[in-house]
Structures are given as structure tokens and as C-alpha cells.
Scaffold this active site. Structure first.
Site, short mmCIF file in Angstrom:
data_model
loop_
_atom_site.label_atom_id
_atom_site.label_comp_id
_atom_site.label_asym_id
_atom_site.label_seq_id
_atom_site.Cartn_x
_atom_site.Cartn_y
_atom_site.Cartn_z
CG ASP A 128 14.21 -5.26 -20.62
OD1 ASP A 128 15.44 -5.37 -20.70
OD2 ASP A 128 13.59 -5.15 -19.54
N1 URA Z 1 14.63 -1.34 -16.77
C1 URA Z 1 14.00 -2.47 -17.18
O1 URA Z 1 13.60 -3.28 -16.37
N2 URA Z 1 13.85 -2.65 -18.50
C2 URA Z 1 14.27 -1.77 -19.43
O2 URA Z 1 14.09 -2.00 -20.63
C3 URA Z 1 14.92 -0.60 -18.98
C4 URA Z 1 15.09 -0.41 -17.64
#
Ligand code: URA
Length: 234
Positions: free
Chosen positions: A95
Site C-alpha cells: 500500500d
Molecule cells: N496488507 C496490507 O494491508 N497492506 C499491505 O501493504 C500489504 C499487506
């Protein structure tokens, strides 16, 4: 694979008659070539596949996991890997506000396997969550929970330490559903404040500073290939 263009643009180049195989213009997108034997030209210049490249990047917070410019004007990881001539692409996503280990490669088969749940490659995260996670909640987390897109259960979850009113957890998933860690932890009433991926299978970030990348060592490559049922041959 020759670093000339993206896959989609390559189709366009072929349709425009700018690609020759052994001196003949090809317009059929399905033409197969042997890179060892056939001579491929684009706009009259010979092109050859670049070498396979495998790197890890320590993605900092506030970068999008995508190549090229973003529509929103947000920074993308492209600017962190500008000095790599090969067209490497990210294996999965982190993310925008998640930090940590991201593999980039131009090896499609390895990338598919790293992402495929069949190979159960563990992805380990450090998650700072709001509130004090009790031993009881931890037990429930280990049993898993139904999310809106199905059941989710971590391979492992443990409390690293309490930080004031918050908790630092180490949590491992081998699946890659979108926002899986954040959704999972929020469903127990502990929303994520900060998330960092510290390992994928045998690979760990080590001392790699945020924003920096490095090539995988031969030893790491052998371990990674073996973890997804492939044999590494340099
Ligand atoms: N899970 C999440 O919630 N965000 C990420 O970036 C990776 C795994």
C-alpha cells in the site's frame, strides 16, 4: 525483455511494421522467435533480451507501488529504481503508506510463483496497531476470522512489545489479498497505525535503508527459487 518498450507498446510497434525478424517485417503478434537464433530489429536496430535481474527495494512510506507517473501526482517507486536498465516490475504490491520489502524482477515465472498461494511463501509484517492486544485476542487472531471476501488466518502472529497504549505485532500471511493485514487486524478492533513488510520467504530486508535497492545474492536466489519449486541456474 529487451528494454525497448512495455509489452503493450511492443504490440503497437509490431502492428506499425517497425519490427523485423531475420530481415522480414512481421505484423502477426503471435510470431514466436528463438532469441538465441533469430535476429530481431526495431526501427532497423538489433535488440537482444537483457539479463534477468532480481532486486529487493525497501519501499518507503508514501510511494505508490507502480511504474510510470501516477495520475494523482503521488510519487511512485519508479523514481527509486531509475538507475536499473532492465525493465523490472514489482512482484505484488505494498500500500501507499506501507513500507518494506518489495521484490522487483523481469522474470515473469518467478514473479508468478512468488504470488501464487500454492507455494505458500510467507510474507512477514511488523504492524503497529492501536490499543493493547490481549492474550485472548491474540488466541482468536491465531484461529482466523471471516472477512467480507472470505476466511483469513495468519500463518503466525505474535506480540513483539507494547508501545504505550499501542501494540507492535509480527504477523505472517502467505496469501496476498488486498489490504489483508490491515483488514484482518482492524476486524479485531486493532486498526493498523504503521505497517512494514520485513521478509518474503527466505528474503529479509537486513540493513537496507528505506528508498534503497540491492541485487539479490546468488545464495538468496538459490533459496528463493527453491522455495517456489524452481532451480536457479546462474
Ligand atoms: N496488507 C496490507 O494491508 N497492506 C499491505 O501493504 C500489504 C499487506
Amino acid at each position: 525483455m529487451c528494454g525497448v518498450s512495455s509489452r503493450r507498446k511492443a504490440d503497437q510497434l509490431i502492428k506499425e511494421g517497425r519490427v523485423k525478424v531475420n530481415g522480414q517485417v512481421v505484423r502477426d503478434l503471435g510470431v514466436k522467435i528463438d532469441p538465441e537464433l533469430d535476429r530481431v530489429e526495431v526501427d532497423g536496430k538489433e535488440v537482444r533480451p537483457l539479463r534477468k535481474r532480481y532486486i529487493i527495494l525497501n519501499k518507503p512510506c508514501c510511494y505508490l507501488t507502480q511504474l510510470g507517473k501516477s495520475q494523482s501526482g503521488k510519487k511512485t517507486i519508479e523514481e527509486l529504481i531509475k538507475d536499473i536498465p532492465e525493465r523490472v516490475f514489482p512482484v505484488g504490491r505494498l500500500d501507499y503508506n506501507t513500507e518494506g520489502l518489495l521484490i522487483l524482477t523481469n522474470d515473469g515465472e518467478l514473479a508468478n510463483r512468488v504470488l501464487h498461494p500454492r507455494y505458500k511463501l510467507p510474507k512477514v509484517y511488523l504492524a503497529l496497531v492501536k490499543g493493547k492486544v490481549s492474550k485472548n485476542t491474540l488466541r482468536k487472531m491465531k484461529r482466523g476470522i471471516e472477512l467480507e471476501d472470505g476466511f483469513a488466518v495468519p500463518d503466525d502472529v505474535r506480540i513483539v512489545r507494547y508501545e504505550g497504549d499501542n501494540t507492535l505485532l509480527e504477523i505472517t500471511f502467505h496469501e496476498g489479498r488486498k489490504h489483508i493485514v490491515k483488514r484482518f487486524l482492524a476486524s479485531f478492533g486493532h486498526p493498523v497505525i504503521k505497517l512494514k513488510r520485513i521478509a518474503i520467504g527466505p528474503l529479509t530486508l537486513g540493513k537496507l535503508p528505506p528508498g534503497k535497492w540491492r541485487d539479490l545474492s546468488e545464495r538468496e536466489l538459490r533459496q528463493l527459487f527453491s522455495a517456489v519449486g524452481l532451480k536457479y541456474s546462474p
